[in-house]
Design a protein around this motif. Structure first.
Motif, PDB file in Angstrom:
ATOM      1  N   VAL A   1       0.835  -1.206   0.000  1.00  0.00           N
ATOM      2  CA  VAL A   1       0.000   0.000   0.000  1.00  0.00           C
ATOM      3  C   VAL A   1       0.868   1.255   0.000  1.00  0.00           C
ATOM      4  O   VAL A   1       0.585   2.231  -0.711  1.00  0.00           O
ATOM      5  N   GLU A   2       1.943   1.258   0.777  1.00  0.00           N
ATOM      6  CA  GLU A   2       2.811   2.434   0.843  1.00  0.00           C
ATOM      7  C   GLU A   2       3.494   2.729  -0.489  1.00  0.00           C
ATOM      8  O   GLU A   2       3.625   3.885  -0.888  1.00  0.00           O
ATOM      9  N   LYS A   3       3.936   1.686  -1.184  1.00  0.00           N
ATOM     10  CA  LYS A   3       4.686   1.874  -2.423  1.00  0.00           C
ATOM     11  C   LYS A   3       3.787   2.099  -3.636  1.00  0.00           C
ATOM     12  O   LYS A   3       4.285   2.505  -4.700  1.00  0.00           O
ATOM     13  N   ALA A   4       2.509   1.836  -3.514  1.00  0.00           N
ATOM     14  CA  ALA A   4       1.590   2.011  -4.645  1.00  0.00           C
ATOM     15  C   ALA A   4       1.376   3.500  -4.922  1.00  0.00           C
ATOM     16  O   ALA A   4       1.554   4.350  -4.039  1.00  0.00           O
ATOM     17  N   ASP A   5       0.988   3.802  -6.173  1.00  0.00           N
ATOM     18  CA  ASP A   5       0.675   5.193  -6.485  1.00  0.00           C
ATOM     19  C   ASP A   5      -0.691   5.551  -5.893  1.00  0.00           C
ATOM     20  O   ASP A   5      -1.384   4.713  -5.348  1.00  0.00           O
ATOM     21  N   TRP A   6      -1.071   6.821  -6.044  1.00  0.00           N
ATOM     22  CA  TRP A   6      -2.279   7.286  -5.377  1.00  0.00           C
ATOM     23  C   TRP A   6      -3.533   6.627  -5.926  1.00  0.00           C
ATOM     24  O   TRP A   6      -4.515   6.430  -5.187  1.00  0.00           O
ATOM     25  N   THR A   7      -3.541   6.262  -7.199  1.00  0.00           N
ATOM     26  CA  THR A   7      -4.713   5.565  -7.749  1.00  0.00           C
ATOM     27  C   THR A   7      -4.910   4.227  -7.065  1.00  0.00           C
ATOM     28  O   THR A   7      -6.029   3.863  -6.643  1.00  0.00           O
ATOM     29  N   GLN A   8      -3.822   3.465  -6.930  1.00  0.00           N
ATOM     30  CA  GLN A   8      -3.908   2.171  -6.266  1.00  0.00           C
ATOM     31  C   GLN A   8      -4.146   2.312  -4.763  1.00  0.00           C
ATOM     32  O   GLN A   8      -4.754   1.438  -4.149  1.00  0.00           O
ATOM     33  N   LYS A   9      -3.673   3.400  -4.178  1.00  0.00           N
ATOM     34  CA  LYS A   9      -3.972   3.629  -2.759  1.00  0.00           C
ATOM     35  C   LYS A   9      -5.472   3.813  -2.537  1.00  0.00           C
ATOM     36  O   LYS A   9      -6.018   3.416  -1.498  1.00  0.00           O
ATOM     37  N   MET A  10      -6.151   4.398  -3.513  1.00  0.00           N
ATOM     38  CA  MET A  10      -7.580   4.679  -3.346  1.00  0.00           C
ATOM     39  C   MET A  10      -8.461   3.515  -3.765  1.00  0.00           C
ATOM     40  O   MET A  10      -9.446   3.203  -3.086  1.00  0.00           O
ATOM     41  N   ILE A  11      -8.139   2.852  -4.901  1.00  0.00           N
ATOM     42  CA  ILE A  11      -9.009   1.783  -5.392  1.00  0.00           C
ATOM     43  C   ILE A  11      -8.335   0.422  -5.390  1.00  0.00           C
ATOM     44  O   ILE A  11      -8.966  -0.580  -5.753  1.00  0.00           O
ATOM     45  N   GLY A  12      -7.071   0.330  -5.005  1.00  0.00           N
ATOM     46  CA  GLY A  12      -6.400  -0.954  -4.901  1.00  0.00           C
ATOM     47  C   GLY A  12      -5.906  -1.500  -6.220  1.00  0.00           C
ATOM     48  O   GLY A  12      -5.944  -0.830  -7.259  1.00  0.00           O
ATOM     49  N   HIS A  13      -5.472  -2.753  -6.166  1.00  0.00           N
ATOM     50  CA  HIS A  13      -4.879  -3.409  -7.330  1.00  0.00           C
ATOM     51  C   HIS A  13      -5.800  -4.449  -7.965  1.00  0.00           C
ATOM     52  O   HIS A  13      -5.438  -5.062  -8.961  1.00  0.00           O
ATOM     53  N   GLY A  14      -6.947  -4.700  -7.376  1.00  0.00           N
ATOM     54  CA  GLY A  14      -7.855  -5.706  -7.920  1.00  0.00           C
ATOM     55  C   GLY A  14      -7.709  -7.036  -7.213  1.00  0.00           C
ATOM     56  O   GLY A  14      -6.671  -7.357  -6.644  1.00  0.00           O
ATOM     57  N   ARG A  15      -8.791  -7.808  -7.253  1.00  0.00           N
ATOM     58  CA  ARG A  15      -8.807  -9.111  -6.602  1.00  0.00           C
ATOM     59  C   ARG A  15      -8.546 -10.201  -7.643  1.00  0.00           C
ATOM     60  O   ARG A  15      -9.341 -10.409  -8.562  1.00  0.00           O
ATOM     61  N   PHE A  16      -7.433 -10.913  -7.485  1.00  0.00           N
ATOM     62  CA  PHE A  16      -7.090 -12.031  -8.345  1.00  0.00           C
ATOM     63  C   PHE A  16      -6.628 -13.191  -7.467  1.00  0.00           C
ATOM     64  O   PHE A  16      -6.389 -13.029  -6.262  1.00  0.00           O
TER      65      PHE A  16
END
Length: 433
Positions: free
Chosen positions: A294-309
């Protein structure tokens, strides 16, 4: 023409719909029974469950938007529904636009968490009143008890254990243990509050059988929750257990004396693999890695995540230059914590939506439990006990997939439904205080 249109729409007015509430409850219970049948006995019927889910969510949407709630406090209805809807939409959006490093695996983005979310919506909005919630609780526990009895009767005990742990028809022993814990918490709470000896004995025998199965799974996190959370919660929530001070004393005795003693007995009789702190260390490492993602992700991924796989956690850990933890030679597929995994998959917005769902369900169940004056009413205490157990196990493992995931959403829906007032089957709504 205007009068005819107004008369046709009067079916949905606040003054007339109380007499039709039983129809909503009957339809909801029928759909839920079919859903539970698919969930427990036909796990391979994936698409049947999905399309049934769409039918349920359309009915729930109609129930919320077109037929407004009768309760004076309407905000939990809208918070609960829009929390469910937002959580689903954020999961779908994150799966479509999130970062997809190699090794993430596959998933059908149209149906992420859909069966569980619609289960919660159908129970929360279809099961109207404590009496209907109590009936659904009885049906649910009876179905699963029959399933476990059938599994136990047909089990080849010589080959029942994989690496020494009971799994039954589940893939992992932890999945079996988590669902056993949820059903056990419901059974124990109902048994403690039941006024009829037959009902009490039936539920106690069922709870005893599930405790036996839980011990055979050798899942330490579930055992700890059963000792330190479920049993004290039963003492604190039951109206039959005397004054509040007596309940607190009983709960404290269980938490500080009985639970540690039982844990020590289990530890002394456990094998070396169960005494090893490796699993606890791996969990703590997984939580740290999830936070690092979460810390290393950009702001888009901080808000909506990376997706469930299927392998999102391990793939993202490697993507962000971390080494995913292992137990028994198998890489962790998730963060072993619902909040941390939700942050990774759906970001801050997904976690906020999940918190909205929990807040609405807990508020309704707790409010009804505080106002309840009937010692024979079991559903509020059972819902709160199950909520406490689910919340505790969610801190130690991931509970949103498979049968445990369906039971997770079932408990949330049941807690929400248990807070609704009993409405008359005939007549109009009474607005008197």
């Amino acid at each position: 023409m205007a009068d005819k249109a107004r008369e046709a729409l009067s079916f949905f007015t606040r003054e007339r719909r109380a007499r039709y509430e039983w129809r909503w409850a009957a339809i909801a219970l029928t759909l839920l029974s079919v859903h539970a049948f698919f969930m427990a006995f036909l796990p391979d019927m994936f698409y049947a469950r999905q399309y049934l889910s769409w039918g349920i969510i359309i009915a729930a949407f109609w129930r919320v938007v077109m037929v407004r709630p009768d309760d004076r406090e309407q905000w939990p209805y809208y918070v609960f529904f829009f929390g469910l809807l937002a959580f689903y939409l954020i999961n779908v959006i994150a799966a479509e636009v999130g970062t997809k490093p190699p090794g993430m695996g596959e998933t059908d983005t149209r149906f992420i968490h859909l069966p569980g979310l619609t289960m919660a919506a159908a129970i929360g909005y279809g099961v109207r009143g404590k009496k209907w919630a109590q009936r659904y609780l009885t049906v649910l526990t009876s179905v699963f008890l029959c399933y476990y009895l059938t599994q136990a009767a047909t089990l080849t005990w010589d080959s029942a254990f994989l690496d020494g742990r009971l799994i039954l028809s589940r893939v992992y022993h932890t999945k079996l243990a988590k669902e056993l814990l949820i059903i056990f918490s419901l059974l124990l709470a109902v048994a403690a509050a039941a006024d009829k000896p037959g009902v009490r004995v039936y539920n106690l025998l069922g709870a005893a059988m599930l405790v036996f199965f839980i011990f055979l799974t050798k899942t330490r996190s579930v055992l700890l929750v059963m000792f330190f959370v479920t049993a004290p919660a039963v003492c604190l929530t039951q109206p039959r257990f005397g004054a509040w001070k007596q309940k607190v004393v009983a709960g404290a005795l269980i938490f500080f004396i009985a639970a540690p003693a039982l844990s020590a007995i289990w530890y002394l009789n456990a094998g070396p693999d169960r005494r090893s702190p490796l699993s606890a260390r791996s969990r703590m490492k997984a939580w740290g890695i999830a936070w690092e993602i979460v810390e290393k992700a950009d702001w888009t991924q901080k808000m909506i995540g990376h997706g469930r796989f299927h392998h999102s956690f391990s793939a993202l850990a490697i993507h962000y230059h971390a080494t995913p933890p292992e137990t028994n030679g198998e890489v962790f597929k998730h963060a072993h914590n619902v909040a941390m995994q939700t942050l990774v998959e759906t970001g801050a917005l997904g976690l906020l939506a999940l918190a909205m769902i929990w807040a609405a369900a807990f508020y309704r169940a707790a409010r009804a439990w505080i106002r309840n004056k009937d010692p024979d009413s079991t559903v509020n205490a059972a819902a709160l006990t199950a909520l406490a157990s689910v919340a505790a196990i969610c801190q130690l493992d991931y509970c949103l997939d498979g049968v445990p995931g369906m039971l997770y959403w079932t408990v949330i829906g049941l807690a929400f439904a248990s807070g609704s007032d009993d409405v008359p089957l005939q007549g109009t709504r009474n607005d008197a205080p």
